[in-house]
Design a protein around this motif. Structure first.
Motif, PDB file in Angstrom:
ATOM      1  N   THR A 244      -0.490   7.207   1.838  1.00 44.65           N
ATOM      2  CA  THR A 244      -0.518   5.741   1.954  1.00 44.65           C
ATOM      3  C   THR A 244      -1.447   5.283   3.068  1.00 44.65           C
ATOM      4  N   ALA A 245      -1.759   6.158   3.988  1.00 39.19           N
ATOM      5  CA  ALA A 245      -2.616   5.789   5.115  1.00 39.19           C
ATOM      6  C   ALA A 245      -4.081   6.119   4.845  1.00 39.19           C
ATOM      7  N   ARG A 246      -4.348   6.928   3.815  1.00 38.27           N
ATOM      8  CA  ARG A 246      -5.743   7.298   3.538  1.00 38.27           C
ATOM      9  C   ARG A 246      -5.923   7.389   2.018  1.00 38.27           C
ATOM     10  N   VAL A 247      -6.399   6.363   1.441  1.00 38.99           N
ATOM     11  CA  VAL A 247      -6.568   6.300  -0.012  1.00 38.99           C
ATOM     12  C   VAL A 247      -8.052   6.233  -0.337  1.00 38.99           C
ATOM     13  N   ASN A 248      -8.474   7.109  -1.235  1.00 39.76           N
ATOM     14  CA  ASN A 248      -9.847   7.094  -1.722  1.00 39.76           C
ATOM     15  C   ASN A 248      -9.776   7.012  -3.241  1.00 39.76           C
ATOM     16  N   THR A 249     -10.453   6.106  -3.820  1.00 40.97           N
ATOM     17  CA  THR A 249     -10.330   5.852  -5.259  1.00 40.97           C
ATOM     18  C   THR A 249     -11.254   6.708  -6.100  1.00 40.97           C
TER      19      THR A 249
ATOM     20  N   LYS B 283       5.529   3.624   0.148  1.00 37.52           N
ATOM     21  CA  LYS B 283       4.673   2.445   0.199  1.00 37.52           C
ATOM     22  C   LYS B 283       4.139   2.278   1.607  1.00 37.52           C
ATOM     23  N   SER B 284       2.964   1.636   1.680  1.00 37.85           N
ATOM     24  CA  SER B 284       2.435   1.312   2.995  1.00 37.85           C
ATOM     25  C   SER B 284       3.240   0.168   3.596  1.00 37.85           C
ATOM     26  N   VAL B 285       2.972  -0.123   4.830  1.00 36.55           N
ATOM     27  CA  VAL B 285       3.761  -1.136   5.520  1.00 36.55           C
ATOM     28  C   VAL B 285       3.687  -2.482   4.808  1.00 36.55           C
ATOM     29  N   ASP B 286       2.513  -2.839   4.325  1.00 35.62           N
ATOM     30  CA  ASP B 286       2.346  -4.126   3.651  1.00 35.62           C
ATOM     31  C   ASP B 286       2.427  -3.997   2.134  1.00 35.62           C
ATOM     32  N   ASP B 287       2.917  -2.876   1.641  1.00 41.67           N
ATOM     33  CA  ASP B 287       3.027  -2.604   0.202  1.00 41.67           C
ATOM     34  C   ASP B 287       1.670  -2.664  -0.488  1.00 41.67           C
ATOM     35  N   HIS B 288       0.614  -2.483   0.322  1.00 42.59           N
ATOM     36  CA  HIS B 288      -0.732  -2.514  -0.237  1.00 42.59           C
ATOM     37  C   HIS B 288      -0.985  -1.255  -1.078  1.00 42.59           C
ATOM     38  N   VAL B 289      -0.407  -0.136  -0.621  1.00 41.35           N
ATOM     39  CA  VAL B 289      -0.607   1.150  -1.291  1.00 41.35           C
ATOM     40  C   VAL B 289       0.765   1.712  -1.684  1.00 41.35           C
TER      41      VAL B 289
ATOM     42  N   LEU C  60       1.041  12.727  -9.965  1.00 46.00           N
ATOM     43  CA  LEU C  60       0.646  11.934  -8.800  1.00 46.00           C
ATOM     44  C   LEU C  60       0.119  10.601  -9.319  1.00 46.00           C
ATOM     45  N   ARG C  61       0.642   9.526  -8.721  1.00 43.74           N
ATOM     46  CA  ARG C  61       0.184   8.187  -9.105  1.00 43.74           C
ATOM     47  C   ARG C  61       0.017   7.350  -7.846  1.00 43.74           C
ATOM     48  N   ILE C  62      -1.196   6.796  -7.691  1.00 44.17           N
ATOM     49  CA  ILE C  62      -1.501   5.966  -6.532  1.00 44.17           C
ATOM     50  C   ILE C  62      -1.968   4.610  -7.037  1.00 44.17           C
ATOM     51  N   SER C  63      -1.331   3.580  -6.494  1.00 39.09           N
ATOM     52  CA  SER C  63      -1.707   2.201  -6.869  1.00 39.09           C
ATOM     53  C   SER C  63      -2.098   1.439  -5.614  1.00 39.09           C
ATOM     54  N   VAL C  64      -3.150   0.657  -5.716  1.00 39.28           N
ATOM     55  CA  VAL C  64      -3.613  -0.189  -4.608  1.00 39.28           C
ATOM     56  C   VAL C  64      -3.611  -1.630  -5.112  1.00 39.28           C
ATOM     57  N   ASP C  65      -2.849  -2.437  -4.433  1.00 40.24           N
ATOM     58  CA  ASP C  65      -2.712  -3.842  -4.813  1.00 40.24           C
ATOM     59  C   ASP C  65      -2.276  -3.971  -6.270  1.00 40.24           C
ATOM     60  N   GLY C  66      -1.373  -3.076  -6.703  1.00 34.61           N
ATOM     61  CA  GLY C  66      -0.828  -3.146  -8.051  1.00 34.61           C
ATOM     62  C   GLY C  66      -1.706  -2.536  -9.117  1.00 34.61           C
ATOM     63  N   LEU C  67      -2.902  -2.055  -8.739  1.00 37.40           N
ATOM     64  CA  LEU C  67      -3.804  -1.454  -9.721  1.00 37.40           C
ATOM     65  C   LEU C  67      -3.831   0.059  -9.546  1.00 37.40           C
TER      66      LEU C  67
END
Length: 344
Positions: free
Chosen positions: A52-57, A120-126, A79-86
């Motif tokens: 959650t602290a280091r995301v590369n798309t 989740k990240s602190v702001d639920d961004h990730v 493994l599933r990573i979402s950024v801003d719901g995407l």
């Protein structure tokens, strides 16, 4: 008999102690499996928290992250990573050796069959979700321990069987029926359930989750096992008593009975009129037996001496009686002669 009773008491105490220790060891083993499974999930949570602290798309980075995840956590299957719901990264592999799929639909289809760890990240961004293969989570700690011939089942919070394992196929069906029949949803601590159909069951929660592991051990002993153990415990005292009996029997024959039989035979001969019967010297006999033989011989000798003295006295009296009779007879003959010589 006292030895047998003492042996029985010792065995019974040891049997009770073994039963208690077996229960304690079984609970400890169940807790070890639960703690080991919890560590696997905790590692997945740590891995997800780090992502959650280091995301590369990038696609190459996603493949590398998924490979790194599986290198660190072999039970990981998705493994599933979402950024801003995407969704920015989606990978799944149902079993080792299978092709890695990046289809988001495949990941969503696999998640209901997995133990899902989400961070989740602190702001639920990730949002990072890692799916763990339930069977791998269950069997990984089992493989690291010595085989105990136990059966295992991983339960969902609703009590459904998510995965199971048993190294004895003939016991697996019976164990699964037991798990399905009983309700373990209310068990939150390790405990040994009442034996049912020969099973001893322990339930342990996986710390930090609502999943539970049910561990069952089929008792190998029968209702006769304690009595077989008692019989075995009494076998050694019985053999010891038999050996003692044989030793005493032949020891008494060798050191006591043969001398007593000899003395008894001498008594019988003496009683039958053989006044010359004597026990004689018993050189290898115990001192008490020698004293008994010597006492009899001294008594017989004393009786023989007194009998000889009485016989000698009787013979002397008979000789004196004959001598007196002879002299009286001669005297009477002389008197008769003198009277015959008198003139008419």
């Amino acid at each position: 008999m006292p030895l047998a009773v003492l042996s029985f008491a010792f065995f019974y105490a040891a049997h009770v102690r073994r039963v208690d220790m077996a229960r304690v060891d079984f609970i400890d083993y169940a807790r070890l499996i639960g703690q080991s499974s919890a560590k696997i999930i905790a590692r997945a949570e740590g891995f997800a928290a780090g992502l959650t602290a280091r995301v590369n798309t990038g696609a190459a980075t996603c493949d590398a992250v998924f490979q790194s995840l599986q290198d660190e956590l072999r039970p990981a299957m998705s493994l599933r990573i979402s950024v801003d719901g995407l969704p920015v990264c989606a990978r799944t592999r149902h079993r080792e050796g299978d092709e890695v799929s990046s289809a988001f639909e495949d990941i969503q289809a696999s998640e209901p069959e997995a133990i899902l760890v989400t961070r989740k990240s602190v702001d639920d961004h990730v949002i990072v979700s890692i799916g763990l293969r339930p069977r791998a989570v269950l069997t990984a700690p089992i493989a690291a321990t010595t085989s105990s011939h136990a059966s295992f089942a991983l339960l969902t919070p609703e009590g459904q069987i998510l995965a199971d394992y048993s190294d004895r196929k003939e016991e697996k069906a019976s164990f699964l029926r037991l798990v399905k029949k009983r309700d373990f949803s209310g068990d939150t601590t390790s405990s040994v359930q009442s034996p049912e159909k020969g099973w001893i069951v322990a339930v342990v929660p996986i710390t930090g989750t609502n999943f539970r592991i049910v561990i069952g051990l089929l008792r190998s002993q029968t209702i006769w096992e304690p009595w077989f153990g008692i019989a075995k415990s009494l076998l050694i005292p019985a053999l010891l008593l038999a050996v003692i009996f044989v030793v005493l029997r032949f020891g008494m024959q060798r050191f006591l009975l043969q001398y007593l039989r000899h003395i008894y035979a001498t008594f019988r001969r003496y009683g039958a009129g053989d006044t010359d019967a004597r026990v004689g010297r018993l050189e290898r006999a115990p001192a008490e037996i020698q004293l008994l033989g010597m006492t009899f011989d001294m008594m017989a000798d004393r009786i023989a001496y007194r009998t000889r003295d009485l016989e000698n006295s009787l013979a002397e009296q008979q000789r004196l009686t004959r001598e007196l009779h002879h002299r009286i007879k001669n005297t009477l003959q002389m008197i008769a002669s003198l009277l015959g010589m008198q003139p008419a």
